[in-house]
Design a protein around this motif. Structure first.
Motif, short mmCIF file in Angstrom:
data_model
loop_
_atom_site.label_atom_id
_atom_site.label_comp_id
_atom_site.label_asym_id
_atom_site.label_seq_id
_atom_site.Cartn_x
_atom_site.Cartn_y
_atom_site.Cartn_z
N ALA A 5 0.84 -1.19 0.00
CA ALA A 5 0.00 0.00 0.00
C ALA A 5 0.87 1.24 0.00
O ALA A 5 1.86 1.32 0.71
CB ALA A 5 -0.92 0.00 1.23
N GLY A 6 0.48 2.20 -0.81
CA GLY A 6 1.21 3.44 -0.88
C GLY A 6 2.29 3.44 -1.95
O GLY A 6 2.85 4.47 -2.27
N THR A 7 2.62 2.25 -2.52
CA THR A 7 3.61 2.18 -3.58
C THR A 7 3.07 2.90 -4.80
O THR A 7 1.95 2.63 -5.25
CB THR A 7 3.90 0.71 -3.92
OG1 THR A 7 4.34 0.05 -2.74
CG2 THR A 7 4.98 0.61 -4.97
N PRO A 8 3.84 3.81 -5.41
CA PRO A 8 3.31 4.61 -6.51
C PRO A 8 3.25 3.87 -7.84
O PRO A 8 2.66 4.35 -8.79
CB PRO A 8 4.29 5.78 -6.59
CG PRO A 8 5.57 5.22 -6.04
CD PRO A 8 5.17 4.27 -4.97
N GLY A 9 3.87 2.70 -7.96
CA GLY A 9 3.90 1.99 -9.22
C GLY A 9 2.63 1.22 -9.50
O GLY A 9 1.59 1.40 -8.87
N ALA A 66 -9.03 -0.20 -2.94
CA ALA A 66 -9.14 0.20 -1.55
C ALA A 66 -7.81 0.03 -0.82
O ALA A 66 -7.38 0.91 -0.06
CB ALA A 66 -10.23 -0.62 -0.86
N HIS A 67 -7.15 -1.07 -1.06
CA HIS A 67 -5.86 -1.32 -0.42
C HIS A 67 -4.83 -0.27 -0.83
O HIS A 67 -4.08 0.25 0.00
CB HIS A 67 -5.36 -2.72 -0.79
CG HIS A 67 -4.00 -3.02 -0.25
ND1 HIS A 67 -3.75 -3.16 1.09
CD2 HIS A 67 -2.81 -3.21 -0.88
CE1 HIS A 67 -2.46 -3.43 1.28
NE2 HIS A 67 -1.88 -3.46 0.09
N ASP A 72 -10.17 0.59 4.33
CA ASP A 72 -10.54 -0.73 4.80
C ASP A 72 -11.48 -1.41 3.81
O ASP A 72 -12.33 -0.76 3.20
CB ASP A 72 -11.21 -0.63 6.18
CG ASP A 72 -11.40 -2.00 6.82
OD1 ASP A 72 -12.47 -2.61 6.58
OD2 ASP A 72 -10.50 -2.44 7.53
N ALA A 73 -11.31 -2.73 3.67
CA ALA A 73 -12.15 -3.47 2.73
C ALA A 73 -13.63 -3.26 3.02
O ALA A 73 -14.45 -3.19 2.09
CB ALA A 73 -11.81 -4.96 2.79
N ALA A 74 -14.00 -3.14 4.29
CA ALA A 74 -15.41 -2.96 4.66
C ALA A 74 -15.99 -1.66 4.11
O ALA A 74 -17.20 -1.55 3.94
CB ALA A 74 -15.55 -3.00 6.18
N ASP A 75 -15.12 -0.69 3.83
CA ASP A 75 -15.59 0.60 3.32
C ASP A 75 -15.35 0.76 1.82
O ASP A 75 -15.57 1.85 1.27
CB ASP A 75 -14.86 1.73 4.06
CG ASP A 75 -15.19 1.76 5.55
OD1 ASP A 75 -16.36 1.51 5.90
OD2 ASP A 75 -14.27 2.01 6.36
N SER A 76 -14.93 -0.31 1.16
CA SER A 76 -14.52 -0.19 -0.25
C SER A 76 -15.68 0.14 -1.18
O SER A 76 -15.48 0.70 -2.26
CB SER A 76 -13.84 -1.48 -0.71
OG SER A 76 -14.74 -2.58 -0.63
N ASP A 233 0.00 -8.61 -2.31
CA ASP A 233 -0.21 -9.72 -1.37
C ASP A 233 -1.70 -9.90 -1.14
O ASP A 233 -2.37 -9.02 -0.60
CB ASP A 233 0.51 -9.42 -0.06
CG ASP A 233 0.56 -10.61 0.88
OD1 ASP A 233 -0.34 -11.47 0.78
OD2 ASP A 233 1.50 -10.70 1.68
N ALA A 234 -2.24 -11.04 -1.56
CA ALA A 234 -3.67 -11.28 -1.44
C ALA A 234 -4.15 -11.19 0.00
O ALA A 234 -5.25 -10.70 0.27
CB ALA A 234 -4.02 -12.66 -2.02
N ALA A 235 -3.32 -11.61 0.95
CA ALA A 235 -3.71 -11.55 2.36
C ALA A 235 -3.89 -10.12 2.83
O ALA A 235 -4.66 -9.86 3.75
CB ALA A 235 -2.66 -12.26 3.21
N ASP A 236 -3.19 -9.17 2.20
CA ASP A 236 -3.33 -7.76 2.55
C ASP A 236 -4.55 -7.14 1.89
O ASP A 236 -5.16 -6.21 2.43
CB ASP A 236 -2.09 -6.97 2.11
CG ASP A 236 -0.86 -7.31 2.92
OD1 ASP A 236 -1.01 -7.82 4.05
OD2 ASP A 236 0.26 -7.08 2.41
N VAL A 237 -4.90 -7.62 0.71
CA VAL A 237 -5.96 -7.00 -0.09
C VAL A 237 -7.34 -7.53 0.25
O VAL A 237 -8.31 -6.76 0.33
CB VAL A 237 -5.67 -7.21 -1.59
CG1 VAL A 237 -6.83 -6.73 -2.45
CG2 VAL A 237 -4.38 -6.52 -1.99
#
Length: 247
Positions: A5-9, A66-67, A72-76, A233-237
């Protein structure tokens, strides 16, 4: 290295539709992350598999966006994802986008993918099942003049996936015949191809990166950036607490 998250690429995810469905099962199911229009569109599919693929691709795109934004996924579902055609200005088709962000999604026979990047990256993603044989007019429709027709099915499908990703990145899709786009190796970047199509400025110069997919599928991400897309990373998303992530 996975993109964070936050990576500009440009970042992407590719996974089975069943994996997205399983990850959402404990938080209300995939419909929890679909707009009313998307839920209506999902119901129009005749088979369970096609309906699941449609839903999973849209859910994955929304969660990936969202990530990237730190939402948060709940607010996506609050995110406003739009479409815009740079050719005719329509908002019903064309490039998927959000303010400050370029997005793309794809699905094919049980596998879905989504990609995200900054607006200037002009992201396009495509995944396709490798068929046992190609339709009769495939070569004339897809391959540019000078491309060897002696390639096998997999090699020809690599051309198709690359060009589809490029045309999606341009926001034009198959309004442009793929055979008018020529692909060339992009210098010192292994595996990266560059599109040449002078008559279509939105296409000309776009790069496309083949990315790993299932053994049965091929996939690619196109963008104007030089750096390759990063696997997220799927676990993060996916929703927090997901315990059944299909591989």
């Amino acid at each position: 290295m996975n993109a964070k998250a936050g990576t500009p690429g440009v970042g992407y995810l590719i996974m089975p539709s069943a994996g997205v469905e399983a990850a959402c099962s404990g938080v209300g199911g995939m419909d929890r992350f679909l707009t009313s229009e998307e839920k209506h569109a999902r119901r129009r599919y005749r088979t369970v598999a096609d309906s699941r693929d449609y839903a999973a691709s849209h859910v994955l795109l929304r969660l990936l966006a969202a990530h990237r934004l730190g939402v948060d996924a709940a607010d996506s579902l609050k995110l406003e994802i739009t479409r815009n055609c740079p050719g005719c200005g329509s908002s019903t088709h064309g490039r998927t986008a959000m303010p400050g962000m370029s997005l793309s999604l794809s699905r094919s026979h049980g596998l879905v993918m989504a990609a995200v990047g900054p607006t200037a990256a002009e992201v396009g993603a495509d995944v396709e099942l490798i068929p046992p044989a190609l339709f009769d007019s495939f070569d004339s429709y897809v391959l540019s003049p000078g491309t060897s027709a002696a390639m096998d099915v997999r090699e020809k499908m690599l051309q198709w996936v690359a060009k589809e990703a490029i045309l999606k990145a341009a926001g034009l899709g198959l309004a442009v015949q793929p055979s008018t786009v020529a692909l060339f190796s992009d210098g010192d970047l292994p595996g990266v191809l560059r599109a040449e199509c002078p008559e279509q400025p939105l296409v000309h110069g776009l790069r496309v990166h083949p990315i790993p997919a299932a053994p049965t599928h091929l996939a690619a991400v196109s963008a104007r950036t030089i750096n390759p897309p990063g696997l997220m990373d799927a676990a993060d998303v996916l929703p927090a607490g997901s315990t059944r992530l299909a591989s």
